[in-house]
Design an enzyme around this catalytic site. Sequence first.
Site, PDB file in Angstrom:
ATOM      1  N   SER A 112     -60.225 -42.975  -4.386  1.00  0.00           N
ATOM      2  CA  SER A 112     -61.104 -41.904  -4.893  1.00  0.00           C
ATOM      3  C   SER A 112     -60.140 -40.783  -3.361  1.00  0.00           C
ATOM      4  O   SER A 112     -60.245 -40.109  -3.630  1.00  0.00           O
ATOM      5  CB  SER A 112     -62.112 -42.014  -4.966  1.00  0.00           C
ATOM      6  OG  SER A 112     -63.347 -41.706  -4.020  1.00  0.00           O
ATOM      7  N   CYS A 113     -59.472 -41.534  -2.260  1.00  0.00           N
ATOM      8  CA  CYS A 113     -58.848 -40.608  -1.121  1.00  0.00           C
ATOM      9  C   CYS A 113     -58.122 -39.752  -1.687  1.00  0.00           C
ATOM     10  O   CYS A 113     -57.668 -38.702  -1.162  1.00  0.00           O
ATOM     11  CB  CYS A 113     -59.287 -41.046   0.066  1.00  0.00           C
ATOM     12  SG  CYS A 113     -57.794 -42.708   0.145  1.00  0.00           S
ATOM     13  N   LYS A 144     -51.371 -44.434  -1.281  1.00  0.00           N
ATOM     14  CA  LYS A 144     -51.966 -45.459  -2.554  1.00  0.00           C
ATOM     15  C   LYS A 144     -51.392 -44.099  -3.748  1.00  0.00           C
ATOM     16  O   LYS A 144     -51.731 -45.026  -5.406  1.00  0.00           O
ATOM     17  CB  LYS A 144     -53.873 -44.903  -2.299  1.00  0.00           C
ATOM     18  CG  LYS A 144     -54.850 -45.995  -1.750  1.00  0.00           C
ATOM     19  CD  LYS A 144     -54.202 -46.882  -2.654  1.00  0.00           C
ATOM     20  CE  LYS A 144     -54.700 -48.109  -1.816  1.00  0.00           C
ATOM     21  NZ  LYS A 144     -54.239 -49.615  -2.803  1.00  0.00           N
ATOM     22  N   HIS A 183     -66.807 -48.757   5.734  1.00  0.00           N
ATOM     23  CA  HIS A 183     -67.527 -47.751   6.033  1.00  0.00           C
ATOM     24  C   HIS A 183     -68.472 -47.977   5.806  1.00  0.00           C
ATOM     25  O   HIS A 183     -69.043 -48.118   6.347  1.00  0.00           O
ATOM     26  CB  HIS A 183     -67.131 -47.851   3.609  1.00  0.00           C
ATOM     27  CG  HIS A 183     -65.173 -48.193   3.822  1.00  0.00           C
ATOM     28  ND1 HIS A 183     -64.797 -49.733   3.506  1.00  0.00           N
ATOM     29  CD2 HIS A 183     -64.634 -46.931   3.238  1.00  0.00           C
ATOM     30  CE1 HIS A 183     -63.302 -49.037   3.085  1.00  0.00           C
ATOM     31  NE2 HIS A 183     -63.470 -47.462   3.746  1.00  0.00           N
TER      32      HIS A 183
HETATM   33  O1  GFB Z   1     -67.335 -44.683   4.230  1.00  0.00           O
HETATM   34  P1  GFB Z   1     -66.289 -44.129   5.255  1.00  0.00           P
HETATM   35  O2  GFB Z   1     -66.030 -44.159   6.439  1.00  0.00           O
HETATM   36  O3  GFB Z   1     -64.994 -43.222   4.483  1.00  0.00           O
HETATM   37  O4  GFB Z   1     -67.669 -42.801   5.914  1.00  0.00           O
HETATM   38  P2  GFB Z   1     -65.298 -42.034   4.287  1.00  0.00           P
HETATM   39  C1  GFB Z   1     -68.224 -41.755   4.961  1.00  0.00           C
HETATM   40  C2  GFB Z   1     -69.507 -41.182   5.365  1.00  0.00           C
HETATM   41  O5  GFB Z   1     -69.957 -41.159   6.334  1.00  0.00           O
HETATM   42  C3  GFB Z   1     -68.689 -39.798   7.105  1.00  0.00           C
HETATM   43  C4  GFB Z   1     -70.323 -41.422   7.446  1.00  0.00           C
HETATM   44  O6  GFB Z   1     -69.054 -38.777   6.869  1.00  0.00           O
HETATM   45  C5  GFB Z   1     -69.013 -40.827   8.386  1.00  0.00           C
HETATM   46  O7  GFB Z   1     -68.620 -40.050   9.151  1.00  0.00           O
HETATM   47  N1  GFB Z   1     -70.830 -42.085   8.353  1.00  0.00           N
HETATM   48  C6  GFB Z   1     -71.675 -42.380   8.797  1.00  0.00           C
HETATM   49  C7  GFB Z   1     -70.663 -43.523   8.700  1.00  0.00           C
HETATM   50  N2  GFB Z   1     -72.400 -43.153   9.761  1.00  0.00           N
HETATM   51  C8  GFB Z   1     -71.568 -44.336   9.205  1.00  0.00           C
HETATM   52  C9  GFB Z   1     -71.151 -45.597   9.787  1.00  0.00           C
HETATM   53  O8  GFB Z   1     -71.497 -46.185  11.103  1.00  0.00           O
HETATM   54  N3  GFB Z   1     -69.721 -46.002   9.842  1.00  0.00           N
HETATM   55  C10 GFB Z   1     -69.100 -45.427   8.992  1.00  0.00           C
HETATM   56  N4  GFB Z   1     -67.890 -45.608   8.301  1.00  0.00           N
HETATM   57  N5  GFB Z   1     -69.101 -43.746   8.536  1.00  0.00           N
HETATM   58  C11 GFB Z   1     -62.266 -43.418   3.414  1.00  0.00           C
HETATM   59  C12 GFB Z   1     -61.516 -43.590   3.919  1.00  0.00           C
HETATM   60  O9  GFB Z   1     -63.351 -42.131   4.081  1.00  0.00           O
HETATM   61  O10 GFB Z   1     -63.177 -43.777   2.283  1.00  0.00           O
HETATM   62  C13 GFB Z   1     -60.559 -44.325   3.158  1.00  0.00           C
HETATM   63  O11 GFB Z   1     -61.224 -43.469   5.302  1.00  0.00           O
HETATM   64  C14 GFB Z   1     -60.963 -44.702   1.693  1.00  0.00           C
HETATM   65  O12 GFB Z   1     -58.957 -43.731   3.025  1.00  0.00           O
HETATM   66  C15 GFB Z   1     -62.265 -44.869   1.776  1.00  0.00           C
HETATM   67  O13 GFB Z   1     -61.170 -43.343   0.399  1.00  0.00           O
HETATM   68  C16 GFB Z   1     -62.691 -45.304   0.101  1.00  0.00           C
HETATM   69  O14 GFB Z   1     -65.459 -42.176   2.325  1.00  0.00           O
HETATM   70  O15 GFB Z   1     -64.763 -40.844   4.864  1.00  0.00           O
END
Ligand code: GFB
Length: 317
Positions: A112-113, A144, A183
């Site tokens: 979805s990104c 993608k 994630h």
């Molecule tokens: O899941 P996530 O890493 O990716 O982070 P995206 C989603 C949100 O959760 C962000 C917050 O606002 C992060 O700052 N968050 C809070 C955290 N605590 C944490 C933590 O401990 N770990 C992580 N990872 N996030 C990704 C893309 O985006 O999603 C990829 O970078 C891909 O390209 C994937 O599309 C599905 O949803 O922001």
Amino acid sequence: MPTIAKDARIYVAGHSGLVGSAITRRLKAGGFTNLLTAERHELDLRDQGAVDVWFQTNRPEYVFLVAGTVGGILANSTRPAEFIYDNMMIHATVVHAAYREGARKLLYLGSSCIYPRECPQPMKEEYLLTGPLEPTNEPYAVAKIAGIKLCQAYRRQYGCDFISAMPTNLYGPNDNFDLTSSHVLPALIRKFHDAKVEGRGEVVIWGTGSPRREFLHVDDLADACLFIMERWDENIHINVGTGEDLSIRELAEMVRDVVFPEARLAFDTSKPDGTPRKLLDVSSLHALGWHHRIGLRDGIASTYRWFLAHHDHLRTT
Ligand code: GFB
């Protein structure tokens, strides 16, 4: 449109990952007997020569192209070269070999990104390439999008039945729980679990907690992939999600309630929020008759049970 024969040769590219392992489970449960897989050390999917030889030898009739280098917001920001190179190469080699060896159908999975950072919500399929991308994952998103365009180009020039589906944020068994590359959902499970085990009362959440995300259990995604492989035949990609989202704060509270209800939340606003909102419009998929089944709270609880049973052996990349 093909109903896949139970003995058809079906290749799941990326079978050991979160998505590939779920698709493999779904196909086995559906009685498909001729599943083809290749381990990473046997076949480098970035190597066109090796992929061509593998396709000539195994001649898959159906291909689920779900291999790739993936990760959360931090991994995307710190390893942009790997994210764009690996994914562009993997998509190109597999699509090209599937065309050359005459695969009957290929389903490519995006993310979805791919949609613009400021996209109207919920995001319809036709909003692709209507605005700038979210900077934290632009290289991954560009790769993608290239995958979607590959499938469309091979369809247009060579008449290949290659289709694309765009899933929302996924979670479930075999996810990556490593805090530097995961994630948010598996990261939160690990953080609340570690806090409980180590007797810490506070768990740090990255960002402000206000971004909104949609989450789909990977077993639902796998079911949707088989459904789409048998029913979707269009040039345009199709979104796969639940059609419901929540804030990262609400998600953290839900994970806390499952894993460690006594914990307090703290927010580290030096970490990026990423895209403010990413909710898919899933009306095309609903109109075809597919709906998700696993609710988020139940999915978190079952994923935590999986984590408890496996966390001694989990990878740490
Ligand atoms: O899941 P996530 O890493 O990716 O982070 P995206 C989603 C949100 O959760 C962000 C917050 O606002 C992060 O700052 N968050 C809070 C955290 N605590 C944490 C933590 O401990 N770990 C992580 N990872 N996030 C990704 C893309 O985006 O999603 C990829 O970078 C891909 O390209 C994937 O599309 C599905 O949803 O922001």
